[in-house]
Write an enzyme that holds these catalytic residues in place. Structure first.
Site, PDB file in Angstrom:
ATOM      1  N   CYS A 181       1.808  -3.484  -5.957  1.00 38.32           N
ATOM      2  CA  CYS A 181       0.362  -3.720  -5.910  1.00 38.32           C
ATOM      3  C   CYS A 181      -0.112  -3.932  -4.476  1.00 38.32           C
ATOM      4  CB  CYS A 181      -0.007  -4.924  -6.769  1.00 38.32           C
ATOM      5  SG  CYS A 181       0.072  -4.562  -8.524  1.00 38.32           S
ATOM      6  N   CYS A 192       2.445   1.480   9.210  1.00 41.52           N
ATOM      7  CA  CYS A 192       1.590   1.482   8.013  1.00 41.52           C
ATOM      8  C   CYS A 192       0.897   0.128   7.923  1.00 41.52           C
ATOM      9  CB  CYS A 192       2.390   1.823   6.756  1.00 41.52           C
ATOM     10  SG  CYS A 192       3.619   0.599   6.297  1.00 41.52           S
TER      11      CYS A 192
END
Ligand code: ZN
Length: 398
Positions: A199, A356
């Site tokens: 998530c 990232c």
């Protein structure tokens, strides 16, 4: 047909006048009644995780009068939790999650007992903690903990109220080997590491864990009181965007490694090794291995030495909508999913720093490039989140 936890003895407890008033809306329903409410008071539930699923679970189980609730979590409350983890609040950011959740649910219902375990739930402590509870509920939503909770419940003969969430979709079931299949009957093996994003990477619709956690709480309360049709042998599939609930019938696997008559797994194993991933989603702790990591401080020094991103390339492998929120000056966007197609634009003679959000996806990008023969690679540890935290506070954290 309803299934009840037979050993819970309603006659082992009494309700005070204050409790009779508190639970009056239960007591006037014959399906619950005084007997059911006393069963709730005599029962105990262990919640592993006090996050998105754990929030509605903790609050509704406390409100319903479950007499003893155990909370396991190792984390502290972060502002980014509050979009869905409603048991916590702005006033408890920075506090231990188990203490934040305990204080909230004791405020909701001071007549219950709350036990806290400020620890990761692991093979080392799981059986010892879980053996003292009637029902175990996994609210952590990661694969190693999911297999650990499953095996703990099979070994101890306890029901495992399962829920999982991703983006707009959720699942729920009750895995109870005595009466039906276990999680391993369904999924003997975890997915390959990296295939299913967490998530923290894929995002989650904030209200979704509210729905799924509330379904889990409903199932736990039904098992305790002994009413209704439990989700044993059924997997509920909830789609918040389509607003549909589907159901899949589940069968016990006669060759299940843990719940069949001749199980191969008879004690807990190393679940992080089994799943090839950590039990938490703190991806900034992910290391690409000796020599492959670069810290944000090292990147800053490198940029200062060369006057920006020169003599090397900084490749941001996040998604375009994340790039819109924040970026590191000089970075180039090549989303992880398109990296293979763009590999011919990269030069293996050039040094490449991959980045990232927190370091997980860039590590997979590093592995992809390493597999294609690239060697002058670095993975930015902690990603843009560490950059915002340690180097440039004007970059928003999301
Ligand atoms: Zn099984």
């Amino acid at each position: 047909m309803s299934i009840a936890l037979e050993h819970i003895d309603p006659n082992s407890v009494e309700l005070s006048h204050a409790e009779i008033k508190r639970y009056s809306r239960h007591l006037i329903m014959p399906e619950v009644g005084l007997g059911g409410q006393k069963k709730l008071k005599a029962a105990s539930v262990l919640l592993v995780g006090t996050g998105g699923l754990g929030s509605p679970l903790a609050m509704y189980l406390a409100a319903a009068g479950v007499g003893r609730i155990g909370l396991v979590d190792y984390d502290i409350v972060d502002a980014s939790n509050l979009q869905r983890q409603v048991v916590h609040g702005s006033s408890t950011v920075g506090k231990l999650k188990v203490e934040s959740a305990r204080d909230r649910i004791l405020d909701l219902n001071p007549d219950i007992t709350v036990e806290t375990y400020n620890d990761l739930f692991t093979s080392a402590n799981a059986l010892d903690i879980a053996k003292n509870y009637d029902i175990i509920i996994d609210g952590t939503d990661n694969f190693p903990t999911r297999y650990l909770v499953n095996d703990v419940c099979v070994l101890l003969g306890k029901p495992n109220v399962y829920g999982s969430i991703f983006r707009f979709e959720g699942q729920a079931s009750v895995f109870w080997a005595k009466h039906g299949p276990c999680y391993r009957c369904l999924f003997p093996e975890p997915p390959p590491p990296g295939l299913v994003p967490s998530c923290a990477e894929g995002g989650v619709f904030g209200v979704l864990p509210g729905t799924v956690g509330t379904i889990q709480a409903t199932e736990a309360i039904k098992l305790i009181v002994g009413i209704g049709e439990p989700l044993v042998g059924r997997l509920l599939l909830y789609d918040a965007l389509a607003m549909t609930i589907d159901e899949v019938k589940l069968r016990k696997n006669p060759n299940c490694l843990v719940c069949s008559p001749n199980p191969k797994i008879t004690q807990l194993i190393d679940y992080e090794e089994f799943c090839g991933m950590p039990m938490h989603d703190h991806q900034d702790e992910v290391s690409a291995g000796a020599g492959w990591d670069m810290t944000v401080k090292e990147l800053k020094a490198k940029m200062e030495n060369s006057g920006g991103v020169k003599n090397f390339r900084l490749i941001d492998v996040r998604e375009p909508h994340e790039w819109e929120i924040a970026r590191i000056p000089g970075a180039e966007l090549i989303p992880l999913g398109t990296l293979a197609a763009h590999m011919n634009e990269l030069d293996s003679a050039e040094e490449i720093v991959l980045q990232c959000k927190t370091g997980g996806r860039s590590m997979r990008a590093l592995e992809l490039l390493r597999g294609a023969g690239f060697r002058k690679l670095k993975n930015l540890k902690g990603g843009i989140t560490a950059w915002a935290r340690e180097i440039d506070p004007s970059v928003p954290q999301y």
